[in-house]
Design a protein around this motif. Structure first.
Motif, short mmCIF file in Angstrom:
data_model
loop_
_atom_site.label_atom_id
_atom_site.label_comp_id
_atom_site.label_asym_id
_atom_site.label_seq_id
_atom_site.Cartn_x
_atom_site.Cartn_y
_atom_site.Cartn_z
N SER B 327 0.86 -1.18 0.00
CA SER B 327 0.00 0.00 0.00
C SER B 327 0.89 1.23 0.00
O SER B 327 2.10 1.12 0.11
N VAL B 328 0.27 2.40 -0.10
CA VAL B 328 1.06 3.64 -0.11
C VAL B 328 1.82 3.77 1.21
O VAL B 328 2.99 4.15 1.24
N GLU B 592 -6.40 11.51 -8.37
CA GLU B 592 -6.42 10.20 -7.71
C GLU B 592 -5.05 9.85 -7.16
O GLU B 592 -4.93 9.26 -6.10
N ARG B 594 -2.82 11.72 -5.99
CA ARG B 594 -2.42 12.51 -4.83
C ARG B 594 -3.08 12.07 -3.55
O ARG B 594 -2.71 12.54 -2.47
N ILE B 595 -4.07 11.19 -3.63
CA ILE B 595 -4.74 10.71 -2.43
C ILE B 595 -4.31 9.28 -2.19
O ILE B 595 -4.44 8.44 -3.06
N PRO B 596 -3.78 8.97 -1.01
CA PRO B 596 -3.31 7.60 -0.80
C PRO B 596 -4.44 6.58 -0.70
O PRO B 596 -4.22 5.41 -0.98
N ASP B 597 -5.62 7.03 -0.32
CA ASP B 597 -6.71 6.09 -0.14
C ASP B 597 -7.26 5.67 -1.48
O ASP B 597 -7.18 6.40 -2.47
N GLY B 598 -7.85 4.51 -1.52
CA GLY B 598 -8.47 4.10 -2.78
C GLY B 598 -7.64 3.03 -3.47
O GLY B 598 -6.56 2.66 -3.04
#
Lengths: 86, 614
Positions: B327-328, B592, B594-598
């Protein structure tokens, strides 16, 4: 998952965090290289401090910097609801 | 919104397996040392300590074999952070770090610290600027990311082509240093060993791609750490009664300075970088260890550091490794571990250099030529040191003593009069470092060929089996090419490393930074920036290869990126103002990323394409 309208704020905080980290990295690099003479004459654990900065001090500071940046970024993500944790 | 699983199944026995591996290696070394004391032929034992780890690497490479594309290219996205950190560090460190950097520290002391600082600073740059975003996108290779971000196959193919030269340079340099060291250690033919090392690298990575690479380099890095630190700790205890060599080497400065003074080593003035860094022939020590900014002036030091840092931040083998984290968050931890391990190595190298210097000075300098230790005569026989009695007084003065830069790491256990098996252990560790870096470059190149040149240039999607086949074939092809370069071309490996870093920085740093951090950059601008940066950097290096000039506008060929990176930044910004991107293009992907979630964007795309559904 963070809503679209709040992404701007999240990105602003992220960008500020990144710029701050890069600034600190530059400071560490300059302290170890260009401005090494600042520490002339001082000794640390038996090393001349200028040598120590370039040989070990800068590395320890960079490790701290990476983990500090990562921690701060986690906090920013969590605060804006963009974190991966449920 | 698709449900994504963040907890990918990691093999729960990873830690146990590697602990077992490390224990077996240590046990083997201890048993072989005992055998040596008992009188068994030490040459044979030296061969065992070299060959046994290599067999282990090939076995690990085989055990990690796979036929699934996501395992082959990103190791199934389930590599734990610590092992990814091991792999990051091993790929950046390489045989160039193990041998050439230690040697440079030995010969020119403080000045060579710029390279180590640059490598770690580059990893920090990667961590801040690229890691979370590239991981969120999740592309298997860096050109894939650029191509998808701008929806441009041209960009993808260009980036893939541009990363081939630096990776090939590094691959050849690593194979060469591995073969050189083993050839010196076992008195086998260098050319034969080049082919042998090439075969080892291919066998370790062919069947499993990135998956094999990850676990093989993790094992290799463990061997590097053990092999580098064991003689160091032993000698530290023997000579300074404390087992922490990274701190105790300070106590040796006084003795070294005394010998330097007796040898009339004055403070030196700065030289151009090419002459300042010691080459691959035997060199005499002309500079005090602790003098700051001696041969490498203050600004050259900074420029070298910056150049290495920018290159290290966009090294293709590193960027490709980002996708292997779960994950990120895990990706950030991985690069953090990479920084920790790389720093540990970089803090230990000066200790190796200083201890070797102390031992050599103590035993040999200002001693009568007739009564030099037998290990010194053996070193002479192997070509690692040279003696010239200039003033014919029967004593070996400092300036009559020349040393081979690449041999300094091996000289530590020899000068310390440690058992021959430990010398073999250091050689095995250096070989491990070189094989790890070589493998990383090889996998990077083959993934780029398969994913970007073939898959990216065709309209249809290529089937998984075909992509694997293309990647494996190109591995074999590239390693053959690297053999030719390693045997036929006589470049200094340190130069090759610096050129590769400059080429990477000039080609990719500006495009990657601006494609992630600037929303409105257009694909034409990025393409132009990539080409211009690469062209300028390559031009400066080419001028040196053809013997025309070693520097352009004051920028030397070893730090060519100092010219290349600003040129590429200026080109991108300039062309973007002349021809701005169409509004709204690329914005969604960027948001997308730039956001770690998802979900990882690339996996989502792959699932959609393969028809497994949204």
């Amino acid at each position: 998952m963070i809503e679209r309208e709040y992404r701007g704020r999240h990105w602003l905080s992220t960008r500020r965090n990144a710029l701050l980290t890069l600034g600190l990295l530059l400071a560490i690099v300059f302290a170890a290289s260009l401005f090494g003479d600042l520490f002339a004459g001082w000794h640390f654990l038996g090393f001349p401090l200028s040598f120590y900065m370039a040989a070990q001090g800068a590395f320890i500071l960079m490790i701290a910097l990476v983990f500090w940046n990562s921690g701060r970024q986690d906090e920013i993500d969590r605060r804006h609801g963009a974190s991966e944790e449920i | 919104m698709a449900f994504q699983s963040h907890s990918r199944p990691v093999n729960p026995y990873v830690g146990t397996s590697f602990a077992t591996f490390a224990s077996i290696i240590i046990g083997l070394v201890i048993i072989l040392v005992i055998f040596e004391q008992l009188g068994i032929n030490s040459i044979w034992l030296g061969h065992v300590i070299l060959v046994a780890p290599v067999l282990a690497y090939i076995a690990i490479g085989f055990l990690a074999r796979t036929v699934l594309t996501d395992e082959f290219f990103v190791s199934g996205r389930r590599v734990p952070a610590f092992y990814n950190g091991l792999a990051f560090a091993a790929a950046s460190f390489g045989g160039i770090g193990f041998f050439a950097l230690t040697g440079a520290l030995f010969v020119i002391g403080f000045d060579a610290l710029a390279i180590g600082l640059g490598l770690v600073a580059g990893l920090v740059l990667m961590a801040v600027l690229f890691v979370p975003y590239l991981r969120k996108y999740g592309a298997y290779t860096m050109p894939s990311f650029l191509g998808e971000r701008f929806e441009s196959p041209t960009l993808r193919v260009t980036a893939a082509l541009l990363l081939l030269l630096p990776s090939l340079l590094l691959l050849s340099a690593e194979i060469r240093i591995a073969a050189e060291v083993v050839s010196q250690f076992t008195a086998t033919s260098f050319q034969v060993l080049v082919y042998v090392c090439a075969v080892i690298v291919v066998l370790s990575n062919l069947l499993g791609g990135m998956r094999s690479l990850t676990w093989t380099t993790a094992a290799q890095m463990l061997v590097v750490l053990m092999g580098l630190l064991t003689p160091l700790v032993i000698l530290s205890v023997m000579h300074t009664t404390l087992p922490l060599p990274q701190l105790t080497y300070a106590s040796l400065f006084g003795d070294i300075a005394r010998v330097e003074q007796a040898g009339n080593l004055a403070e030196v003035a700065s030289l151009p970088l090419t002459s300042a860094l010691p080459g691959e022939n035997t060199v005499t020590i002309k500079k005090q260890m602790l003098q700051m900014f001696g041969f490498i002036g203050r600004f050259d030091f900074l420029f070298l550091l910056i150049c290495v840092a920018l290159g290290s931040a966009v090294l293709p083998s590193g960027l490709m490794r980002i996708g292997t984290s779960a994950s990120v968050l895990q990706a950030r931890r991985s690069i953090g571990w990479g920084v920790v391990l790389m720093s540990l190595l970089m803090m230990s190298l000066p200790a190796v250099a200083v201890f070797t210097k102390y031992l050599l000075f103590d035993a040999v300098i200002n001693q009568p030529l007739a009564s030099l230790p037998h290990w010194f005569n053996e070193l002479q026989g192997a070509g690692m040191v040279q003696m010239l009695d200039i003033n014919h007084n029967g004593l070996l003065a400092l300036r009559e003593f020349a040393v081979l830069r690449n041999g300094v790491s091996l000289m530590l256990p020899i000068a310390g009069e440690l058992p021959f098996v430990l010398v073999g252990f250091v050689a095995a560790a250096g070989m491990a470092a070189a094989l790890a870096a070589a493998g990383a470059q090889l996998v990077a190149m083959s993934s780029a060929i398969s994913e970007d040149l073939v898959q990216g240039a065709l309209w249809r999607d290529v089937s998984g089996a075909k992509r694997l086949l293309i990647a494996r074939l190109s591995m074999i092809l590239f390693v053959i090419g690297a053999c030719f370069i390693a045997i036929g071309v006589d470049f200094d490996i340190l130069h090759m490393g610096l050129w590769a870093l400059s080429l990477c920085a000039g080609s990719f740093f500006a495009p990657l930074v601006l494609s992630i951090w600037w929303r409105d950059v257009s694909r034409t601008a990025v393409l132009a920036g990539m080409l211009s940066g690469a062209a300028v950097t390559f031009f400066v290096i080419l001028l040196n290869w053809t013997g025309v000039a070693t520097s352009v506008l004051g920028v030397e060929h070893l730090t060519a990126a100092i010219l290349g990176v600003p040129v590429s930044f200026a080109t991108i910004i300039g062309i973007n103002y002349l021809r701005p991107a169409p509004t709204g293009s690329g914005g969604e992907t960027l948001d997308e990323i730039r956001i770690p979630d998802g979900e990882t964007l690339y996996d989502y795309k792959e699932r959609v394409i393969s028809g497994r559904g949204f």
